[in-house]
Design a protein around this motif. Structure first.
Motif, PDB file in Angstrom:
ATOM      1  N   ARG A  22      11.195 -26.899   9.111  1.00  0.00           N
ATOM      2  CA  ARG A  22      10.756 -26.430   7.789  1.00  0.00           C
ATOM      3  C   ARG A  22      11.046 -24.943   7.656  1.00  0.00           C
ATOM      4  O   ARG A  22      11.470 -24.468   6.601  1.00  0.00           O
ATOM      5  N   LEU A  25      14.733 -24.399   7.130  1.00  0.00           N
ATOM      6  CA  LEU A  25      15.090 -24.786   5.769  1.00  0.00           C
ATOM      7  C   LEU A  25      14.723 -23.685   4.775  1.00  0.00           C
ATOM      8  O   LEU A  25      15.506 -23.355   3.880  1.00  0.00           O
ATOM      9  N   ARG A  26      13.530 -23.105   4.950  1.00  0.00           N
ATOM     10  CA  ARG A  26      13.122 -22.017   4.052  1.00  0.00           C
ATOM     11  C   ARG A  26      14.124 -20.865   4.117  1.00  0.00           C
ATOM     12  O   ARG A  26      14.486 -20.291   3.100  1.00  0.00           O
ATOM     13  N   LEU A  29      17.479 -21.803   2.456  1.00  0.00           N
ATOM     14  CA  LEU A  29      17.374 -21.945   1.000  1.00  0.00           C
ATOM     15  C   LEU A  29      17.443 -20.577   0.330  1.00  0.00           C
ATOM     16  O   LEU A  29      17.909 -20.445  -0.791  1.00  0.00           O
ATOM     17  N   ALA A  30      16.956 -19.573   1.038  1.00  0.00           N
ATOM     18  CA  ALA A  30      16.975 -18.217   0.473  1.00  0.00           C
ATOM     19  C   ALA A  30      18.376 -17.616   0.547  1.00  0.00           C
ATOM     20  O   ALA A  30      18.710 -16.715  -0.209  1.00  0.00           O
ATOM     21  N   VAL A  77      19.830 -26.728  -2.467  1.00  0.00           N
ATOM     22  CA  VAL A  77      18.712 -26.594  -3.395  1.00  0.00           C
ATOM     23  C   VAL A  77      18.479 -27.883  -4.173  1.00  0.00           C
ATOM     24  O   VAL A  77      17.351 -28.340  -4.325  1.00  0.00           O
ATOM     25  N   VAL A  80      16.698 -30.530  -2.257  1.00  0.00           N
ATOM     26  CA  VAL A  80      15.339 -30.238  -1.842  1.00  0.00           C
ATOM     27  C   VAL A  80      14.357 -30.244  -3.010  1.00  0.00           C
ATOM     28  O   VAL A  80      13.258 -30.746  -2.911  1.00  0.00           O
ATOM     29  N   ARG A  81      14.784 -29.700  -4.109  1.00  0.00           N
ATOM     30  CA  ARG A  81      13.856 -29.602  -5.230  1.00  0.00           C
ATOM     31  C   ARG A  81      14.542 -29.952  -6.528  1.00  0.00           C
ATOM     32  O   ARG A  81      15.651 -29.516  -6.779  1.00  0.00           O
TER      33      ARG A  81
ATOM     34  N   GLN B 138      14.878 -21.172  -7.596  1.00  0.00           N
ATOM     35  CA  GLN B 138      14.471 -21.353  -6.205  1.00  0.00           C
ATOM     36  C   GLN B 138      14.092 -20.020  -5.561  1.00  0.00           C
ATOM     37  O   GLN B 138      13.071 -19.898  -4.884  1.00  0.00           O
ATOM     38  N   ASP B 142      10.649 -18.732  -3.955  1.00  0.00           N
ATOM     39  CA  ASP B 142      10.539 -18.380  -2.543  1.00  0.00           C
ATOM     40  C   ASP B 142       9.772 -17.079  -2.349  1.00  0.00           C
ATOM     41  O   ASP B 142       9.208 -16.830  -1.296  1.00  0.00           O
ATOM     42  N   ALA B 158       9.477 -33.894  -4.982  1.00  0.00           N
ATOM     43  CA  ALA B 158      10.686 -33.734  -5.789  1.00  0.00           C
ATOM     44  C   ALA B 158      11.682 -34.840  -5.458  1.00  0.00           C
ATOM     45  O   ALA B 158      12.321 -35.394  -6.341  1.00  0.00           O
TER      46      ALA B 158
END
Lengths: 108, 162
Positions: A22, A25-26, A29-30, A77, A80-81, B138, B142, B158
């Protein structure tokens, strides 16, 4: 749900069931990170981090590309969402901000 | 709850929030005009904001950064594109390099309109933000999302909703 969707859900739940994954992944994603830069962030071997990245990749949560000797990972992205869930989160942030404004205006 | 309405548009990645405050319009405007007040309400408690430069005037650029729980800094710029004093202002919000304040290349931009009107001695505020890309949305999230399990749960939500 059909079988491929169920399989994908299994892979995704499995990938997200681990704290380090996790966290990886964070980070991806950034923005794009090299696997070696990711490995430097954790108290584990490069090979172990590479395995985590592979699990996330199989679940469709990140994509990898090569640049010379480096492997670069970025979060997917879209996978994931969904936009609608992001807007719901944004609403949550705004509600917090408006609550703070309300309190601030009452106190000052 | 001062929030009276929330409208989201997934096609245009926009969100409009309407809220009512028990304070006159001039007072709410002052909250946005004064960087010392604005930074007290802007960032979530986990990511407090600091406005380095801020003046509500067309053509000006505000500089701010948010500080995360591990001391990480997220810098941003507001390019103020229009001001109707005491009533509304529009700005473009973009990410910036925390050292040089130059706009981050290829990074997302959101277009925002904040408008205020008097309602029974109080203020109705309408905040609209439009994001160019899903990635932009996103990145904003964050900055403000509590780390940890909620995010994973949202991701799973999601996925199941997709």
């Amino acid at each position: 749900m059909d079988r491929p969707t169920e399989d994908r859900a299994d892979a995704m739940f499995h990938a997200l069931a681990d704290r380090t994954r996790r966290d990886i992944l964070r980070r991806v994603l950034a923005g794009e990170h090299s696997v070696s830069a990711l490995a430097a962030s954790y108290d584990m071997s490069f090979a172990a981090v590479q395995k985590h990245v592979a699990v996330l990749e199989r679940a469709g949560l990140l994509t990898k590309r090569r640049r010379g000797r480096e492997q670069l990972a970025s979060g997917d992205v879209e996978a994931v969402r969904s936009v609608s869930s992001m807007l719901a989160e944004l609403e949550h942030l705004w509600r917090g901000r408006i609550d703070r404004m309300d309190t601030f205006l009452e106190e000052h | 709850m001062p929030v009276t309405d929330v409208t989201t548009d997934t096609d245009h990645r926009s969100i409009t929030i309407t809220a009512e405050f028990a304070a006159p319009v001039e007072r709410v405007w002052e909250l946005y005009a004064d960087p010392r007040q604005l930074e007290q309400v802007f960032g979530p408690p986990s990511h407090p904001a600091t406005f380095v430069d801020h003046e509500l005037a067309e053509g000006r650029t505000s500089k701010y950064y948010m500080t995360g729980p591990e001391g990480e800094k997220y810098a941003g710029l507001w390019d103020i594109t229009g001001v109707d004093a005491g009533r509304s202002f529009t700005f473009e919000d973009r990410f910036a390099d925390a050292e040089t304040w130059s706009p981050a290349e290829g990074m997302p931009v959101s277009r925002n309109t904040y408008a205020f009107e008097e309602v029974d001695g109080g203020t109705r505020a309408t905040f609209t933000s439009v994001y160019e890309t899903a990635e932009g949305l996103q990145q904003v999230l964050d900055m403000g999302v509590e780390e940890g399990a909620t995010e994973s749960i949202n991701q799973i939500d999601a996925f199941l909703a997709a």
